[in-house]
Design an enzyme around this catalytic site. Sequence first.
Site, PDB file in Angstrom:
ATOM      1  N   SER A 180      -9.392  -1.320   7.438  1.00 11.42           N
ATOM      2  CA  SER A 180      -8.919  -1.163   6.057  1.00 11.42           C
ATOM      3  C   SER A 180      -8.195  -2.345   5.443  1.00 11.42           C
ATOM      4  O   SER A 180      -7.925  -2.342   4.251  1.00 11.42           O
ATOM      5  CB  SER A 180      -8.021   0.063   5.950  1.00 11.42           C
ATOM      6  OG  SER A 180      -8.827   1.206   5.912  1.00 11.42           O
ATOM      7  N   SER A 238      -9.600   1.026   3.247  1.00  4.84           N
ATOM      8  CA  SER A 238      -8.847   1.861   2.345  1.00  4.84           C
ATOM      9  C   SER A 238      -7.725   1.154   1.586  1.00  4.84           C
ATOM     10  O   SER A 238      -7.230   1.687   0.604  1.00  4.84           O
ATOM     11  CB  SER A 238      -8.241   3.024   3.140  1.00  4.84           C
ATOM     12  OG  SER A 238      -7.288   2.546   4.074  1.00  4.84           O
ATOM     13  N   LYS A 262       0.858  -1.192   0.000  1.00  2.00           N
ATOM     14  CA  LYS A 262       0.000   0.000   0.000  1.00  2.00           C
ATOM     15  C   LYS A 262       0.889   1.235   0.000  1.00  2.00           C
ATOM     16  O   LYS A 262       1.962   1.236   0.622  1.00  2.00           O
ATOM     17  CB  LYS A 262      -0.859  -0.052   1.268  1.00  2.00           C
ATOM     18  CG  LYS A 262      -1.905   1.030   1.403  1.00  2.00           C
ATOM     19  CD  LYS A 262      -2.699   0.820   2.695  1.00  2.00           C
ATOM     20  CE  LYS A 262      -3.875   1.766   2.832  1.00  2.00           C
ATOM     21  NZ  LYS A 262      -4.643   1.523   4.074  1.00  2.00           N
TER      22      LYS A 262
HETATM   23  N1  GLN Z   1     -12.756   3.189   6.971  1.00  2.00           N
HETATM   24  C1  GLN Z   1     -12.091   3.635   8.160  1.00  2.00           C
HETATM   25  C2  GLN Z   1     -11.797   5.108   8.082  1.00  2.00           C
HETATM   26  O1  GLN Z   1     -12.051   5.691   7.064  1.00  2.00           O
HETATM   27  C3  GLN Z   1     -10.862   2.827   8.397  1.00  2.00           C
HETATM   28  C4  GLN Z   1      -9.681   3.281   7.663  1.00  2.00           C
HETATM   29  C5  GLN Z   1      -8.470   2.445   7.892  1.00  2.00           C
HETATM   30  O2  GLN Z   1      -8.530   1.392   8.516  1.00  2.00           O
HETATM   31  N2  GLN Z   1      -7.362   2.958   7.425  1.00  2.00           N
HETATM   32  O3  GLN Z   1     -11.324   5.688   9.014  1.00  2.00           O
END
Ligand code: GLN
Length: 448
Positions: A179, A155, A80
């Site tokens: 994520s 994400s 990532k």
């Molecule tokens: N969807 C969650 C957020 O937007 C988790 C994001 C993540 O785990 N990086 O904060």
Amino acid sequence: MITEFSKAQNQIKSGQATVKSRVEYFLKRIEEFDGELNSFITITGEEALKKAEQMDTLFSEKGEEVFEKMPLFGLVFSAKDMYLTEGVKTTAGSKLLSDFVPPYSSTVISRLTEAGAILIGKTNQDAWAHGSSGENSDFGVTKNPWDKSRVPGGSSSGAAVSVAAGFCDFAMGTDTGGSVRLPASFTNVVGLKPTYGAISRYGVIAMASSLDTMGNFAISSSDSKKIFDIVKGQDGFDQTVLDVNGAAPKTKYTIGVPKQYFSEGMDPSVERLVLDAIEKISQMGHKVVEVELPSTDYAISAYYVICPAEVSSNLGRYDGVRMGLNRDAFGDEAKRRIMLGTYVLESGYVDAYYNKAVAVRDLIKSEFEQAFSKVDLMLAPVSPTLPFKLGEKSNDPLSMYLADVYTVAINIAGVCALSVPCGFSDDLPVGLQIIGPSFGEQMVFDLA
Ligand code: GLN
């Protein structure tokens, strides 16, 4: 072809494949299919091929001993774009960092490389890891390979797709509120959210420092375990990392099913697949009992106070002076979190919001501890819905936040969880979440 690690490595050992031929195979697939899926931001093909050639020479000189010294010898991975990679552009999915080339690599990347894995590219993601669908990326959306009209989850959208579409053997993602688990579940791969403090965050762009964890994607839980075992442990740079040997695997587990994780509004087909999986696990002789996590309802609210508070602080360093473009380059979601985070920390509001959220965090933590005093592991859904349509939630931040309803509490509690595939509904994948106590990864992998 993408196979389990041991199979891939056996092909190299037996001369059926070379490391270079494997890299070439993946690059060809990426060229053929990633134009549409858009899982990569940067492809490091040339470096990967060069590295592969060196490794083939090493193998021809030293033979199978290279696999003992380098347990991930010849395996190909993506990371990532949150992971700093020396000499390779690292954007965090934001155009603010579109020209940023880090001068050093994160501990995770260094350990994987030392173990013989080859980086093939940096993957697309929601900018700064804010999001649940991949649609917040400044580099275009990533599509779900199972249905290209749907999101792959976020994400770590590109990381999940890079494994699901067979572009590499495994991928590194980050999980701050779900994520890794959500995109793993939406793309039918295995995704680990490790215990907070199991793996160093050194050299990974920070989102919310008290919640960030370094997760991985693979096609099997045994591969996921191999990656975890390489990257875990102290490095001298992240003081929150502990070298702890958690509970060892058992032959039979007592498994809790949290009542609050089967809430109203859940897709009935997801519920059925998850309950079927739990039933099968119970038929294997494990003891399944109901447990209570009463504060589950408050997890999303607490998360969306604590997370933006930390985001607003972490994003303060991007001032356009030391690196990247200036702050105008932040997208809507980053701006929303900076404002929200600054607000909940303001002296007039800190007691009403931030401090309350921290109190809820303590409550959630103690409820998990209490549950884990009665059971070894817990089972739950990952997502209340099937992968949703591109555009379905992108204009409604609140409904996007709710996609994390079953994942964020695990980050708040700091414990570990693995998303494993548990079936399909309407040809769309569904994941099962195996939750373990702090440093309980070996039990989680064992059950998986
Ligand atoms: N969807 C969650 C957020 O937007 C988790 C994001 C993540 O785990 N990086 O904060």
